[in-house]
Write an enzyme that holds these catalytic residues in place. Structure first.
Site, PDB file in Angstrom:
ATOM      1  N   ILE A 159     -40.252  84.121  41.713  1.00 55.81           N
ATOM      2  CA  ILE A 159     -41.283  83.252  42.265  1.00 55.81           C
ATOM      3  C   ILE A 159     -42.421  84.133  42.747  1.00 55.81           C
ATOM      4  O   ILE A 159     -42.198  85.083  43.513  1.00 55.81           O
ATOM      5  CB  ILE A 159     -40.756  82.401  43.431  1.00 55.81           C
ATOM      6  N   VAL A 160     -43.624  83.837  42.285  1.00 51.71           N
ATOM      7  CA  VAL A 160     -44.803  84.605  42.674  1.00 51.71           C
ATOM      8  C   VAL A 160     -45.589  83.815  43.712  1.00 51.71           C
ATOM      9  O   VAL A 160     -45.870  82.625  43.523  1.00 51.71           O
ATOM     10  CB  VAL A 160     -45.689  84.905  41.452  1.00 51.71           C
ATOM     11  N   ASP A 173     -46.541  84.442  26.335  1.00 56.61           N
ATOM     12  CA  ASP A 173     -46.118  84.662  27.713  1.00 56.61           C
ATOM     13  C   ASP A 173     -44.715  85.262  27.720  1.00 56.61           C
ATOM     14  O   ASP A 173     -43.743  84.609  27.322  1.00 56.61           O
ATOM     15  CB  ASP A 173     -46.134  83.337  28.482  1.00 56.61           C
ATOM     16  N   ASP A 199     -45.627  75.782  33.178  1.00 53.64           N
ATOM     17  CA  ASP A 199     -46.150  77.138  33.028  1.00 53.64           C
ATOM     18  C   ASP A 199     -46.931  77.290  31.731  1.00 53.64           C
ATOM     19  O   ASP A 199     -47.937  77.995  31.675  1.00 53.64           O
ATOM     20  CB  ASP A 199     -45.021  78.162  33.091  1.00 53.64           C
ATOM     21  N   ASP A 226     -45.973  80.207  42.043  1.00 51.17           N
ATOM     22  CA  ASP A 226     -45.533  80.054  40.656  1.00 51.17           C
ATOM     23  C   ASP A 226     -44.035  80.336  40.608  1.00 51.17           C
ATOM     24  O   ASP A 226     -43.615  81.493  40.659  1.00 51.17           O
ATOM     25  CB  ASP A 226     -46.305  81.016  39.750  1.00 51.17           C
ATOM     26  N   ALA A 227     -43.226  79.280  40.525  1.00 55.74           N
ATOM     27  CA  ALA A 227     -41.773  79.413  40.570  1.00 55.74           C
ATOM     28  C   ALA A 227     -41.204  79.393  39.159  1.00 55.74           C
ATOM     29  O   ALA A 227     -41.147  78.341  38.506  1.00 55.74           O
ATOM     30  CB  ALA A 227     -41.169  78.291  41.406  1.00 55.74           C
ATOM     31  N   ASN A 248     -38.051  80.923  36.307  1.00 55.30           N
ATOM     32  CA  ASN A 248     -36.596  80.990  36.273  1.00 55.30           C
ATOM     33  C   ASN A 248     -36.055  82.286  36.863  1.00 55.30           C
ATOM     34  O   ASN A 248     -34.937  82.310  37.384  1.00 55.30           O
ATOM     35  CB  ASN A 248     -36.106  80.849  34.827  1.00 55.30           C
TER      36      ASN A 248
END
Length: 266
Positions: free
Chosen positions: A12-13, A129, A109, A6-7, A9
């Protein structure tokens, strides 16, 4: 196992799911100059420390709101994992309708949050979120994505306050002991925290009125647990909603983009 990336701003996860549970979850600052080899040095070491083998990763999926980061993330999956990653976009089977004037403009997202929220908790739902931006995402009872609102993220607000006012320091977010601050830093913390609570409560109330039907309110993002301490509007806090969305999306599209096929014999 499935690797989800999950990239965002800011960060990044990278997370690994074994089909039953999450086995690891790590984050690194977003840097579009970081190469696939640098990702490999960092992530493969973390996998080893967690007792996980990169050879056990059979699929990979990437969701990003930073297009410039995609090239090196894809190269990492191809070169180091020997997997062609699934890229989250509107060409895939999401299982719901995107009811927007320009669906392609919606950040992936936001769609992932909606997919996970409806799958895990049902709808209608409003997902808040707390990321680089704070997004409010409306999901219908049928799972459809119905738009929402976008506000500056809380850390962006803190940084803007520091940069625009010469005598105001950079502060860390935290719940203040009182609303009335007795010093500059205490006053800033109060204004940021309770100001954001007011923003969130106000938008949620207006969305509910406009939507015209009962809806769950779900908080996600790293700051969701902290901000939930100051309000009772959330029915559920799920900090991992976006990566759950990537997991669910990969499950809905198992054969797209060669996701389950190795690039070479292994």
């Amino acid at each position: 196992m499935l690797l989800v990336i999950d990239a965002g701003n800011t960060n990044i996860v990278f997370a690994v799911h074994d089909g039953v549970r999450w086995r690891g979850n790590w984050r690194i600052a977003t840097d579009i100059q970081r190469t696939s080899d640098e990702y490999a040095v960092w992530l493969l070491a973390l996998l080893e420390r967690s007792g996980l083998s990169p050879h056990a990763i059979r699929r990979a999926v990437i969701g990003t709101v930073v297009p410039a980061a995609l090239y090196h993330l894809r190269r990492f999956c191809r070169d180091w994992l020997k997997r062609e990653p699934l890229i989250a976009n509107l060409e895939l089977d999401w299982g719901f309708e995107v009811r927007m004037d320009q669906p392609t403009e919606v950040g992936v997202d936001r769609l992932l949050d909606g997919l996970a929220a409806h799958t895990l908790y049902g709808g209608p739902a409003l997902i808040v979120d707390f990321g680089t931006a704070t997004t409010f995402n409306v999901v219908g009872g049928d799972g459809s994505y119905n738009g929402g609102a976008i506000a500056p993220g809380i850390n962006l607000s803190i940084e803007a306050l520091h940069l625009a006012a010469a005598r105001l320091p950079r502060i860390a977010i935290g719940r203040p002991q009182s609303v009335i601050g007795k010093g500059t830093i205490a006053a800033m913390r109060s204004g940021i925290f309770w100001g954001y609570i007011g923003l969130v409560e106000g938008i949620v109330a207006r969305v509910k009125t406009e939507f015209g039907a009962p809806m769950k309110v779900i908080g996600t993002g790293g700051l969701a647990p902290l901000l939930a301490e100051g309000t009772d509007i959330f029915e559920r806090i799920d900090p991992d909603l976006t990566i759950e969305g990537l997991r669910i999306l990969a499950g809905r599209n198992p054969a797209r983009s060669g996701t389950e096929r190795p690039l070479e014999n292994d």
